[in-house]
Scaffold this active site. Structure first.
Site, PDB file in Angstrom:
ATOM      1  N   ARG A 160      -1.771  -6.415  -8.591  1.00 17.28           N
ATOM      2  CA  ARG A 160      -0.613  -6.668  -7.877  1.00 17.28           C
ATOM      3  C   ARG A 160      -0.725  -8.192  -9.049  1.00 17.28           C
ATOM      4  NH1 ARG A 160      -2.763  -7.891  -2.139  1.00 17.28           N
ATOM      5  NH2 ARG A 160      -4.717  -8.433  -3.201  1.00 17.28           N
ATOM      6  N   HIS A 213       0.859  -0.714  -0.052  1.00 20.41           N
ATOM      7  CA  HIS A 213       0.130  -0.214  -0.081  1.00 20.41           C
ATOM      8  C   HIS A 213       1.021   1.552  -0.363  1.00 20.41           C
ATOM      9  CE1 HIS A 213      -2.671  -2.528   2.523  1.00 20.41           C
ATOM     10  NE2 HIS A 213      -3.133  -2.294   1.476  1.00 20.41           N
ATOM     11  N   SER A 246      -2.958  -7.896   3.619  1.00 19.29           N
ATOM     12  CA  SER A 246      -2.753  -7.682   4.856  1.00 19.29           C
ATOM     13  C   SER A 246      -2.928  -9.282   5.781  1.00 19.29           C
ATOM     14  CB  SER A 246      -4.698  -6.523   4.952  1.00 19.29           C
ATOM     15  OG  SER A 246      -3.780  -5.537   4.346  1.00 19.29           O
ATOM     16  N   LYS A 257     -16.188  -7.968   6.996  1.00 18.82           N
ATOM     17  CA  LYS A 257     -14.781  -8.460   7.410  1.00 18.82           C
ATOM     18  C   LYS A 257     -14.559  -7.840   8.730  1.00 18.82           C
ATOM     19  CE  LYS A 257     -12.783  -8.088   2.667  1.00 18.82           C
ATOM     20  NZ  LYS A 257     -11.614  -7.187   2.606  1.00 18.82           N
TER      21      LYS A 257
END
Ligand code: PNS
Length: 175
Positions: free
Chosen positions: A96, A23, A134, A47
């Site tokens: 990514r 990030h 994460s 979440k």
């Protein structure tokens, strides 16, 4: 014909539970492209987060202090509506691997349908960060793996503190 705003404000949205060096790399690069970059945490996500919204705001502020044109925000509801209220015309996202593409395409097209005046821009994650998320950082940390170099040192310290609290709490329960 639409004209370019004199100040380009971008939103970099996410859960940031916690912020990773991936990030951070994107924020650093984004800060050079836009006049202002608002790193914005989604609240009320389905979440169950490891860190509360307040903790995540604090962590981001600590880490992002050195970027004068970067600020920290949070939002609930539709991202594009929040972006509009902040005067932003760009949503910044990182990609990514190819596995990110489908979800990102879906979000970008939906966001464009909702507000065609807001563009989503993608930056490719730096190659050193393309495997970091994460979720995987939390998993490795919980299982005793070394996460140094994957998250900023202040975040690593908070992870240690959090795990210690959880462990101590568990001990209390099992006593
Ligand atoms: O870090 P994440 O979890 O990949 O971030 C996802 C995020 C926060 C960008 C996404 O869940 C989001 O924008 N949520 C807000 C709700 C919304 O606007 N939904 C409609 C467009 S997909």
């Amino acid at each position: 014909m639409a004209t370019k705003p004199s100040t380009v404000i971008a939103i970099y949205p996410g859960s940031f539970d916690p912020i990773t060096n991936g990030h951070l790399d994107l924020i650093e690069r984004g800060s050079k492209l836009f006049d202002r970059l608002i790193v914005s945490i989604l609240c009320n996500d389905e979440k169950e987060p490891l860190f509360s919204l307040e903790e995540r705001v604090e962590m981001l502020r600590e880490v992002l202090r050195r970027f004068p044109n970067v600020e920290v925000g949070h939002f609930e509801g539709l991202l594009v509506d929040y972006a509009a209220t902040r005067g932003a015309t760009v949503l910044l996202r990182g990609i990514r691997a190819i596995s990110d593409y489908e979800k990102e395409l879906q979000m970008a097209l939906m966001n464009r349908r909702l507000r065609p005046d807001i563009e989503t821009l993608f930056l490719m994650a730096g190659e050193a960060h393309s495997f970091i998320s994460s979720r995987i950082v939390k998993e490795v940390f919980r299982l005793g793996g070394n996460v140094a170099g994957l998250v900023p040192p202040s975040v690593e310290a908070r992870l240690h503190k959090r795990l210690h609290t959880v462990t101590t709490g568990n001990h209390k329960h099992s006593d």
